[in-house]
Scaffold this motif. Sequence first.
Motif, mmCIF file in Angstrom:
data_model
loop_
_atom_site.group_PDB
_atom_site.id
_atom_site.type_symbol
_atom_site.label_atom_id
_atom_site.label_comp_id
_atom_site.label_asym_id
_atom_site.label_seq_id
_atom_site.Cartn_x
_atom_site.Cartn_y
_atom_site.Cartn_z
ATOM 1 N N PHE A 105 0.830 -1.210 0.000
ATOM 2 C CA PHE A 105 0.000 0.000 0.000
ATOM 3 C C PHE A 105 0.865 1.261 0.000
ATOM 4 O O PHE A 105 0.570 2.228 -0.707
ATOM 5 C CB PHE A 105 -0.918 -0.020 1.224
ATOM 6 N N ARG A 117 4.180 1.502 -0.886
ATOM 7 C CA ARG A 117 5.105 1.551 -2.013
ATOM 8 C C ARG A 117 4.443 1.341 -3.363
ATOM 9 O O ARG A 117 5.114 1.457 -4.401
ATOM 10 C CB ARG A 117 6.201 0.491 -1.824
ATOM 11 N N GLN A 118 3.152 1.007 -3.342
ATOM 12 C CA GLN A 118 2.429 0.737 -4.591
ATOM 13 C C GLN A 118 3.152 -0.345 -5.405
ATOM 14 O O GLN A 118 3.372 -0.197 -6.601
ATOM 15 C CB GLN A 118 2.271 2.023 -5.408
ATOM 16 N N ASN A 119 3.503 -1.412 -4.707
ATOM 17 C CA ASN A 119 4.251 -2.505 -5.333
ATOM 18 C C ASN A 119 3.299 -3.650 -5.668
ATOM 19 O O ASN A 119 2.787 -4.313 -4.766
ATOM 20 C CB ASN A 119 5.355 -2.985 -4.387
ATOM 21 N N PRO A 120 3.058 -3.927 -6.960
ATOM 22 C CA PRO A 120 2.116 -4.989 -7.338
ATOM 23 C C PRO A 120 2.593 -6.386 -6.973
ATOM 24 O O PRO A 120 1.778 -7.274 -6.715
ATOM 25 C CB PRO A 120 1.990 -4.825 -8.855
ATOM 26 N N HIS A 122 1.513 -7.420 -3.585
ATOM 27 C CA HIS A 122 0.114 -7.852 -3.603
ATOM 28 C C HIS A 122 0.015 -9.314 -4.036
ATOM 29 O O HIS A 122 -0.800 -10.073 -3.500
ATOM 30 C CB HIS A 122 -0.700 -6.978 -4.572
ATOM 31 N N GLN A 170 -6.772 -2.763 -9.719
ATOM 32 C CA GLN A 170 -5.984 -1.894 -8.842
ATOM 33 C C GLN A 170 -6.798 -1.450 -7.626
ATOM 34 O O GLN A 170 -6.277 -1.365 -6.517
ATOM 35 C CB GLN A 170 -5.491 -0.668 -9.624
ATOM 36 N N GLN A 171 -8.070 -1.170 -7.869
ATOM 37 C CA GLN A 171 -8.952 -0.789 -6.765
ATOM 38 C C GLN A 171 -9.140 -1.957 -5.804
ATOM 39 O O GLN A 171 -9.140 -1.781 -4.578
ATOM 40 C CB GLN A 171 -10.314 -0.343 -7.316
ATOM 41 N N LYS A 196 -6.070 -2.358 -3.550
ATOM 42 C CA LYS A 196 -6.005 -1.354 -2.488
ATOM 43 C C LYS A 196 -6.983 -1.680 -1.359
ATOM 44 O O LYS A 196 -6.629 -1.618 -0.180
ATOM 45 C CB LYS A 196 -6.319 0.031 -3.065
#
Length: 240
Positions: free
Chosen positions: A79, A81-84, A87, A150-151, A154
Amino acid sequence: MIKRFIAPAYLLKISHMWLKPSAVIALILLLIGLWLGLAWSPADYVQGETVRIMYIHVPASWGAMLTYFSMAILSLYAFLRQNPTAHILTRSMAPTGFCLCVISLVTGAIWGKPTWGTWWVWDARLTSMLILAFLYAGYMITASYVKPEQQALKISAILSIIGSINLPIIKWSVDWWHTLHQPASILRLAKPAIHWQMLVPLMMMAFGMAALCFCFFLMQLRAYLVQQKVIASLLRRTSA
């Protein structure tokens, strides 16, 4: 440093390298643990032979909690670092953690029937463990079915982070509230209140179940990484 260890190519290599060894280690440890737990360890002087359910129930409970804790840490990193890839790691853990939670609840009910005289009570420990199962289910449903992706990632990450508040409740519920569930016998500050002949098979089963869960995690991770790789390849061909 962290990015290097969670890079897709590196994770794919690790999953290929450790999949078979982890399966072999899990098989050996579980077979030894089951033999020790069912044939070698003594029966409890109060609960009798029913205490042997402990060798499945306790490792499953530990695994469910530890897996969710790992998911919460990775979700926080993903969350911020926005690292996929983080996830993907979290999604790969969720099914195994959910299965462990269900095993814990089912074996706990089987153990509770002869011990408490009922399959289920709204005990603080049992209720918080049930909530953990719902958190796992909510995470998986959100990550799989909410669009756009992406939503979904998150929302599921936030759910995982907030849900981690339940973990200390599970751990210390028997100390904070009046509960039928027995207090901790091993994971406590004082000396473990369990005989070594029970502790040995219990730990053997715990490590064996951890190796098995790691194997399932690698299988799930590998499937997600290959899927992402195929999707990326198709997108490149389409744009070319």
